[in-house]
Design a protein around this motif. Structure first.
Motif, PDB file in Angstrom:
ATOM      1  N   GLN A   2       7.582  29.697  35.613  1.00  0.00           N
ATOM      2  CA  GLN A   2       6.704  30.300  34.611  1.00  0.00           C
ATOM      3  C   GLN A   2       6.938  31.797  34.516  1.00  0.00           C
ATOM      4  N   HIS A   3       7.142  32.436  35.675  1.00  0.00           N
ATOM      5  CA  HIS A   3       7.420  33.873  35.670  1.00  0.00           C
ATOM      6  C   HIS A   3       8.734  34.166  34.949  1.00  0.00           C
ATOM      7  N   SER A   4       9.740  33.321  35.196  1.00  0.00           N
ATOM      8  CA  SER A   4      11.036  33.517  34.534  1.00  0.00           C
ATOM      9  C   SER A   4      10.921  33.325  33.025  1.00  0.00           C
ATOM     10  N   GLU A  53      11.578  36.056  30.276  1.00  0.00           N
ATOM     11  CA  GLU A  53      12.528  35.805  29.192  1.00  0.00           C
ATOM     12  C   GLU A  53      11.897  36.112  27.843  1.00  0.00           C
ATOM     13  N   ARG A  54      10.630  35.696  27.676  1.00  0.00           N
ATOM     14  CA  ARG A  54       9.949  35.995  26.412  1.00  0.00           C
ATOM     15  C   ARG A  54       9.780  37.497  26.239  1.00  0.00           C
ATOM     16  N   GLN A  74      11.234  39.796  23.271  1.00  0.00           N
ATOM     17  CA  GLN A  74      10.354  40.687  22.525  1.00  0.00           C
ATOM     18  C   GLN A  74      10.815  42.133  22.666  1.00  0.00           C
ATOM     19  N   SER A  75      11.217  42.505  23.885  1.00  0.00           N
ATOM     20  CA  SER A  75      11.688  43.867  24.121  1.00  0.00           C
ATOM     21  C   SER A  75      12.948  44.147  23.312  1.00  0.00           C
ATOM     22  N   LYS A  76      13.847  43.171  23.262  1.00  0.00           N
ATOM     23  CA  LYS A  76      15.074  43.347  22.481  1.00  0.00           C
ATOM     24  C   LYS A  76      14.751  43.522  21.001  1.00  0.00           C
ATOM     25  N   ASN A  77      13.821  42.701  20.494  1.00  0.00           N
ATOM     26  CA  ASN A  77      13.440  42.822  19.083  1.00  0.00           C
ATOM     27  C   ASN A  77      12.791  44.174  18.795  1.00  0.00           C
ATOM     28  N   GLU A  78      11.944  44.626  19.727  1.00  0.00           N
ATOM     29  CA  GLU A  78      11.313  45.927  19.535  1.00  0.00           C
ATOM     30  C   GLU A  78      12.340  47.051  19.588  1.00  0.00           C
ATOM     31  N   ARG A  87       9.033  19.861  31.536  1.00  0.00           N
ATOM     32  CA  ARG A  87       8.821  20.071  30.111  1.00  0.00           C
ATOM     33  C   ARG A  87       8.691  21.566  29.869  1.00  0.00           C
ATOM     34  N   LEU A  88       9.564  22.128  29.071  1.00  0.00           N
ATOM     35  CA  LEU A  88       9.662  23.573  28.867  1.00  0.00           C
ATOM     36  C   LEU A  88       8.336  24.139  28.401  1.00  0.00           C
ATOM     37  N   GLY A  89       7.902  25.171  29.100  1.00  0.00           N
ATOM     38  CA  GLY A  89       6.694  25.886  28.684  1.00  0.00           C
ATOM     39  C   GLY A  89       5.424  25.363  29.292  1.00  0.00           C
ATOM     40  N   GLU A  90       5.478  24.224  30.015  1.00  0.00           N
ATOM     41  CA  GLU A  90       4.269  23.675  30.594  1.00  0.00           C
ATOM     42  C   GLU A  90       4.148  24.081  32.062  1.00  0.00           C
ATOM     43  N   SER A  91       2.919  24.333  32.487  1.00  0.00           N
ATOM     44  CA  SER A  91       2.666  24.710  33.876  1.00  0.00           C
ATOM     45  C   SER A  91       1.805  23.635  34.532  1.00  0.00           C
TER      46      SER A  91
END
Length: 372
Positions: free
Chosen positions: A132-134, A138-139, A143-147, A102-106
């Motif tokens: 989780q690290h990936s 990715e997040r 975020q870096s691209k948006n900044e 399930r995406l986003g769950e650890s």
């Protein structure tokens, strides 16, 4: 026999099988002796219901089919009992995998055994951590691209707005005389140069941090390299009312580097020192050797960099002054480019600042021939 092989799933099922057969045999033997005692050795009264039922089964069905059916049932019962922990652990691992997918769950599965299931659980935990690290990377990338887009948009829009404003003023023939028009053209030209510088820095930053082409390294005399770079910086220093001092504490410093790339990094560091250290009237370069590292220090004696700003000065578009003014600061990419180039050379760059001076310190591994 090696315990590693005994503790495998295969052997656990073999032991469960053998124990199930043994337990079933014990149960059948005990049951057979009990029935034999009740029917033949110590017979119950003929009117007893269980005595009549047992005699009927023995006479009409036979003891062999009865023992066979009881043996199969008892074997299955004991086999399920002895393999219950293994199956339960396998189900736990399956639930863990379902939760991880399930995406986003650890989720971390407890490693309880040293067999294949324990190894599987451990590998799943490693996979979960990497996943989780990936996802986190990715997040951060998004975020870096948006900044980056926000920073580029802001820094491009400001001078572009000025250029368009002055050109529109000229295009509408609102200039009263040629001198005024030349003045506005000069301002638009200067703003265009700022735009070009920002675009060049942006391309350079992207090239450096995306890996770009592999570095073509060669053996470089860092002492001679920095002396030449210092001499080439004299015009810019003189224009800012500054001088430079070169402190050399070593006989030789040889590293493996791409000279053009390194020039770009140190030009940015020197330009930054001139921009923010002109009040100190001096730029200081220090060359030294620490262990197997060549150390270069670029120092200015201007305004101190705040403690809150110091950890972020190598981030792109970050400026200690919040106005993001092109008059008080550069594109905000110079130090980020320098850091990227230094790290591509397997080097390290750090900044230190107090009330008296600000130091940018770079360290590079010495070339094998330069360590002696």
């Amino acid at each position: 026999m090696n315990t590693k092989y005994i503790s495998t799933i295969r052997w656990k099922f073999i032991w469960a099988f053998l124990l199930s057969v043994l337990s079933g045999a014990v149960l059948l033997t005990t049951g057979y002796q009990l029935v034999n005692s009740m029917v033949y050795l110590n017979p119950a009264p003929p009117s007893a219901p269980y005595s009549l039922i047992l005699k009927w089964i023995i006479n009409h069905i036979g003891s062999t089919p009865l023992l066979t059916a009881a043996g199969i049932i008892s074997f299955l019962f004991f086999f399920f009992m002895y393999t219950r922990k293994i199956v339960s652990y396998l189900e736990e691992i399956t639930r863990g995998i379902q939760q991880i997918t399930r995406l986003g769950e650890s989720h971390r599965i407890e490693v309880r055994t040293a067999d294949e299931l324990g190894v599987l659980a451990e590998n799943i935990n490693i996979m979960s951590e990497r996943l989780q690290h990936s996802l986190l990377e990715e997040r951060k990338a998004v975020q870096s691209k948006n900044e980056l887009i926000t920073g580029v948009s802001h820094d491009l829009r400001t001078p572009l707005t000025s250029v368009l404003g002055y050109l529109e003023y000229i295009e509408q023939d609102r200039c009263r005389e040629e001198t005024e028009m030349r003045y506005y053209v000069s301002i638009a030209y200067q703003k265009s140069l700022v735009l070009r510088k920002l675009i060049d820095d942006l391309f350079e930053y992207t090239r450096v941090n995306s890996g770009g082409l592999p570095l073509v390294l060669e053996r470089l005399d860092l002492k001679a390299f920095m002396r030449q770079l210092a001499e080439e910086s004299v015009p810019a220093l003189s224009k800012a009312g500054m001088t430079y001092e070169l402190e050399d504490q070593t006989e030789s410093l040889w590293i493996e580097a791409a000279p053009y790339e390194l020039v770009r990094a140190y030009e940015n560091l020197i330009a930054n020192a001139i921009r923010y250290g002109r009040e100190g009237k001096k730029l200081e370069m220090g060359l030294s050797r620490e262990g197997d590292e060549a150390v270069v220090r670029i120092s200015n004696f201007g305004e101190m960099i705040g403690e809150n700003d110091l950890p972020h000065i190598f981030e792109r578009f970050y400026r200690a002054e919040r106005s993001r003014s092109q008059h008080t600061g550069g594109s905000g990419l110079g130090l980020a480019i320098a850091k990227g180039i230094v790290e591509r050379h397997q080097g390290v760059i750090v900044a230190q600042s107090d009330r008296y001076r600000t130091d940018f310190i770079t360290r590079f591994p010495l070339s094998p021939d330069g360590k002696s």
